[in-house]
Design a protein around this motif. Structure first.
Motif, short mmCIF file in Angstrom:
data_model
loop_
_atom_site.label_atom_id
_atom_site.label_comp_id
_atom_site.label_asym_id
_atom_site.label_seq_id
_atom_site.Cartn_x
_atom_site.Cartn_y
_atom_site.Cartn_z
N ASN A 33 43.89 55.69 36.02
CA ASN A 33 45.30 55.05 36.88
C ASN A 33 44.14 53.57 37.38
OD1 ASN A 33 45.53 58.02 36.60
ND2 ASN A 33 44.95 58.90 37.64
N ASP A 34 43.29 53.60 37.79
CA ASP A 34 43.02 51.51 38.46
C ASP A 34 44.28 51.22 37.26
OD1 ASP A 34 42.56 53.34 41.08
OD2 ASP A 34 40.83 53.13 40.10
N SER A 35 44.36 50.05 37.88
CA SER A 35 44.84 48.85 36.72
C SER A 35 44.01 47.98 37.47
CB SER A 35 46.25 48.46 37.74
OG SER A 35 46.42 48.13 39.40
N ARG A 36 42.55 48.09 38.29
CA ARG A 36 42.32 46.77 38.13
C ARG A 36 40.68 46.90 39.13
NH1 ARG A 36 43.86 42.78 43.49
NH2 ARG A 36 46.76 42.12 42.75
N TYR A 37 39.39 46.89 38.03
CA TYR A 37 38.72 46.52 38.44
C TYR A 37 37.56 46.72 39.70
CZ TYR A 37 37.99 46.59 33.25
OH TYR A 37 37.76 46.50 32.00
N TYR A 38 37.40 48.06 39.84
CA TYR A 38 36.28 47.83 41.41
C TYR A 38 35.35 46.50 41.75
CZ TYR A 38 34.28 49.74 45.13
OH TYR A 38 34.34 49.21 46.53
N MET A 39 35.04 45.48 42.44
CA MET A 39 35.51 45.26 42.11
C MET A 39 34.27 44.53 44.39
SD MET A 39 35.04 43.54 39.44
CE MET A 39 34.34 41.76 39.48
N ASN A 40 33.98 46.16 44.28
CA ASN A 40 33.64 45.80 45.60
C ASN A 40 32.40 46.52 45.95
OD1 ASN A 40 35.77 44.42 47.45
ND2 ASN A 40 36.75 46.01 46.56
N HIS A 41 31.73 46.95 44.95
CA HIS A 41 30.15 47.17 45.22
C HIS A 41 28.99 46.45 46.17
CE1 HIS A 41 31.27 48.97 41.37
NE2 HIS A 41 30.63 50.26 41.49
N PRO A 42 28.27 47.39 46.23
CA PRO A 42 27.47 46.14 47.26
C PRO A 42 27.19 45.14 46.66
CG PRO A 42 26.56 48.81 47.08
CD PRO A 42 27.83 48.66 46.19
N LYS A 43 26.77 44.61 45.30
CA LYS A 43 26.00 43.75 44.44
C LYS A 43 27.50 42.96 43.42
CE LYS A 43 21.62 44.37 45.36
NZ LYS A 43 20.64 45.00 44.80
N ARG A 44 28.09 41.70 43.46
CA ARG A 44 28.25 41.02 42.20
C ARG A 44 27.68 41.38 40.94
NH1 ARG A 44 33.34 40.30 42.88
NH2 ARG A 44 33.69 38.98 44.21
#
Length: 281
Positions: A33-44
């Motif tokens: 359902n998310d429209s954006r990729y999750y980009m808040n993991h501990p590392k890029r």
């Protein structure tokens, strides 16, 4: 008239392999359902740069490629990637790096970037010793070989030639505001392939341009646009800006000599199988 631009570009043919593993409900375990990729993991994540300047064969030295590499390293470092650069590797060495990176655990990482800077031809990219198919770059990162990257963006940027045709451009009228009361018709050059919707991996059979001192049109535009917009725009919008800059731009030599209409042109292209928006924030 200044340094002579040199040719570079490559096909980006995508081949279906196997289906990704699904759970008992026929869905992956990732959020749909998310429209954006999750980009808040501990590392890029890791950004791999394969830079080719010298070759064992009679291919010419790619002067200016180190400028591209240095600018890419700076860009991806600012975007919080762990950058790994490799110079003049053989085909087998490239394969080994890709397989090694794919086999590591990317659970705590946002995404993956792979950049190739080399010579190319139609469906060929050149390593130091021989050529290889573009599929080599991403075959190791599918859901079966890199399960910790499932549902995460995997981005490949290829600077290389895929033929020897030159896009001389086609004239188009461009109105310029001379002052508050007067508009003037001027003519600029845009690529022959501009304004045609073709969902190919890239424009086949054509050259890609690189300046021996200032680097390649494509990489330099990519660095500029990402540097300027990465904190506010999604990636596909930024890559559209790259397309526009390359399509309407012209070489510094032509600008200096006031020969804008005669500059060699280029049309970059994006093949996207992304399912969400990417924001590097």
């Amino acid at each position: 008239m200044g340094e002579k631009n040199e040719g570079d570009a490559i096909s980006f043919h995508l081949k279906r392999t196997q289906q990704l593993p699904l759970d008992e409900h026929g869905l992956s375990s990732l959020s749909l359902n998310d429209s954006r990729y999750y980009m808040n993991h501990p590392k890029r994540g890791v950004a791999l740069i394969f830079n080719h300047m010298n070759f064992n064969s009679n291919l010419p030295t790619r002067q200016g490629t180190n400028k591209d590499k240095d600018d890419l390293e700076s860009l991806f470092t600012k975007l919080k990637f762990r950058v790994e650069s490799y110079d003049d590797l053989t085909k087998e060495q490239i394969r080994n790096v890709l397989v090694s990176v794919a086999s590591t655990d990317h659970t705590d990482e946002d995404c993956l970037v792979v950049v190739i800077l080399s010579h190319g031809d139609n469906r060929k990219i050149f390593a130091r010793d021989t050529h290889y198919s573009p599929e080599l770059l991403w075959i190791s990162f599918d859901g079966f070989h890199a399960p910790s990257l499932i549902g995460k963006p995997k981005l490949f940027f290829i600077q290389a030639c895929r033929g020897d045709k030159v896009d001389a451009g086609v004239p188009v009228r461009h109105q310029t505001q001379v002052d508050s009361t007067k508009r003037e018709d001027r003519y600029i050059s845009i690529p022959v392939m501009a304004d045609i919707l073709v969902m190919y991996s890239t424009v086949e059979d054509f050259l890609s341009w690189r300046n021996p001192k200032s680097g390649s049109y494509f990489i330099q535009s990519l660095v500029r646009q990402l540097s300027f917009h990465a904190k506010e725009k999604d990636l596909l919008s930024i890559l559209t800006y790259v397309n526009r800059e390359i399509a309407t731009g012209y070489s510094p030599e032509m600008k200096q000599e006031r020969l804008q209409s005669y500059a060699n042109k280029q049309m970059s292209s994006v093949v996207s199988m992304l399912t969400k928006e990417i924001y590097f924030v």
